[in-house]
Design a protein around this motif. Structure first.
Motif, mmCIF file in Angstrom:
data_model
loop_
_atom_site.group_PDB
_atom_site.id
_atom_site.type_symbol
_atom_site.label_atom_id
_atom_site.label_comp_id
_atom_site.label_asym_id
_atom_site.label_seq_id
_atom_site.Cartn_x
_atom_site.Cartn_y
_atom_site.Cartn_z
ATOM 1 N N ARG A 1 0.833 -1.201 0.000
ATOM 2 C CA ARG A 1 0.000 0.000 0.000
ATOM 3 C C ARG A 1 0.873 1.259 0.000
ATOM 4 N N THR B 1 0.782 3.927 -2.948
ATOM 5 C CA THR B 1 0.357 5.271 -2.565
ATOM 6 C C THR B 1 1.416 6.307 -2.952
ATOM 7 N N THR B 2 2.667 5.977 -2.692
ATOM 8 C CA THR B 2 3.762 6.880 -3.052
ATOM 9 C C THR B 2 3.818 7.088 -4.558
ATOM 10 N N GLY C 1 0.828 9.191 -5.696
ATOM 11 C CA GLY C 1 0.979 10.582 -5.281
ATOM 12 C C GLY C 1 1.983 11.327 -6.130
#
Length: 202
Positions: free
Chosen positions: A177, A181-182, A185
């Protein structure tokens, strides 16, 4: 912070199976998106001149001939340049994914790929009559350096996000995750930055 190829290859390249192909591709695609965003941002120093992306697009338009250009205009209307930019972004991010797969075994391959792409972008910028060479060199240099740095960091992050279950419950899921997510983003931020910079040119 400089990290030698030897150290990087020891951490990433000697254990290719530790980074899955999908994560390596995501890492490369993310790095390419970040590189584009940084290149566009730095090139805003000279708003009258081309950015790396717009220069490549202009060279492509000049090389395809009048008929193909007219076809694009008839198909997309006044948005033909925007369609071209979006197409280029997709291709570049795709090539970044390929570079990530190559860097999975040896980071040097990824560095070469980003350097070659940077050289192509710089050549396109320098070919434009309204170009300022110092701005082109700085913007492309910043893009390549940031892209390579992001690729290395994302591959290291992928190593800390194991694909197989590990003894600590939930750790593998949390690692995956965090990696995704990184990546999402950074990709979203790069896309927004590129769009903002390009909007000042078209």
């Amino acid at each position: 912070m400089h990290v030698s190829d030897t150290v990087i290859d020891e951490q990433v390249g000697t254990e290719p199976d530790a980074v899955t192909r999908s994560r390596a591709a995501v890492a490369g695609a993310t790095a390419a998106a970040v590189a584009i965003g940084v290149g566009e941002l730095v090139s805003v120093i000279d708003t009258a001149g081309p950015s790396p992306l717009s220069a490549v697009g202009e060279v492509f338009i000049d090389s395809v001939g009048v008929r193909l250009k007219d076809f694009a205009v008839s198909l997309f209307g006044t948005g033909h340049r925007t369609a071209l930019v979006i197409s280029m972004l997709i291709v570049i991010v795709g090539l970044g994914a390929v570079a990530g797969l190559r860097a999975r075994r040896q980071l040097r391959s990824g560095v070469i790929a980003f350097s070659v792409a940077g050289a192509a972008g710089l050549a396109a910028m320098l070919s434009r009559p309204d170009d300022l060479a110092p701005v082109s060199i700085v913007s492309v240099g910043a893009a390549v350096a940031t892209g390579v740095g992001t690729l290395w960091w994302m591959l290291r992050l992928a190593l800390s996000a194991p694909a197989a279950p590990i003894p600590m419950p939930g750790a593998a899921v949390a690692g995956r995750r965090g990696f995704l997510t990184t990546s999402a983003g950074l990709g979203a931020a790069a896309a927004a930055l590129s769009a903002r910079c390009l909007s000042s040119r078209y």
